[in-house]
Design an enzyme around this catalytic site. Sequence first.
Site, PDB file in Angstrom:
ATOM      1  CE1 TYR A 110      12.993 -10.755  47.354  1.00  0.00           C
ATOM      2  CE2 TYR A 110      13.193  -8.333  47.051  1.00  0.00           C
ATOM      3  CZ  TYR A 110      13.774  -9.424  46.997  1.00  0.00           C
ATOM      4  OH  TYR A 110      14.697  -9.689  46.003  1.00  0.00           O
ATOM      5  CD  GLU A 144      16.801  -6.883  46.575  1.00  0.00           C
ATOM      6  OE1 GLU A 144      15.766  -7.096  46.133  1.00  0.00           O
ATOM      7  OE2 GLU A 144      17.737  -7.443  46.333  1.00  0.00           O
ATOM      8  CG  ASP A 179      12.745 -12.938  43.824  1.00  0.00           C
ATOM      9  OD1 ASP A 179      12.517 -14.302  43.912  1.00  0.00           O
ATOM     10  OD2 ASP A 179      13.452 -12.486  42.957  1.00  0.00           O
TER      11      ASP A 179
END
Length: 312
Positions: free
Chosen positions: A115, A35, A133
């Site tokens: 996020y 991520e 996102d």
Amino acid sequence: MKQVHKRLLAWYETQGRHDLPWRNTDNMYHIYLSEIMLQQTQVNRVRDEYYPQFLEKFPSLEALAKAPQEKVLSAWSGLGYYSRARNLHKTAQIVQTALPKTQEELLKLPGIGRYTASAICSFGHEQAIPVVDTNIARVIKRYFALLEAKESRVWENARAFVNAQAPRAHNLALMDLGSLVCVPKNPKCAECPLEAECLGKTEAELYTQRKKTQYEALDLFYGICIQNGKIALELSTEKMYKDMLVLPRVEPIEEDFLTVFKHSYTKYRLQVYLYRLEEVREDVRWVELKNIKEAPISSLTQKALISLDLSE
Ligand code: SF4
């Protein structure tokens, strides 16, 4: 809503990107690393180069926590946005062995925003929470016809849309839908599993109109000093290259000119001029050119060395 969820999951089953390694693991460190890397870097580059290379060097959070920062920055070399690597390292040193399992706790760690925290909780722990996102935001805005909506509104709608029975697959499906079908220009609505209910499909591009980025042109002048197979580099004092090794800045002198190349960095469009340099400060770091790949250098420095055939 049930039918929409069902169609979305059926689409994901056949069209989703199931081959991504971080989608086929329950190792939280691997999910977290992916991520962070994916925040500013294309999926293919992360999957094929940086993710496997980084994990080979730092296979666990413990290994990352114990590593010197210089080694972590060196492994991040070429990925840009080096604060990501510094924060990743700091986080590993704080948590040592395991990441927390709640958004609240994750948000307290360096470099983990809304996020990333939600992605870790949804993809790693199957929590029934939204993940938003850029790709998912575009789908949500179009699907609910949220013209000029604030970020918080998009998150609220994404929350209302979560499939509580299969939140992980639901969020991954939305992500892939945004990346493969509900693309910024010319979305492929005819192939979309949300087409029947989508409120924004007739004017889909209205939802992705952006302000034009204002680019800034900048000339930079660096010196190349090589002695006995070693190149002189300095520890950067600039915020964006903090703790990294960079070429020394110089005043341009025409007869020492070597070459010039273009480089882009965030909003900057750079012209980088390289000059021969005979004398350097005493505190420079001499790095063996044959070991340059092990040093924490930026992609700009890498490019400079390649432009002079000093590196691959
Ligand atoms: S129907 Fe079109 S605009 Fe709506 S979500 Fe699907 S691809 Fe996007």
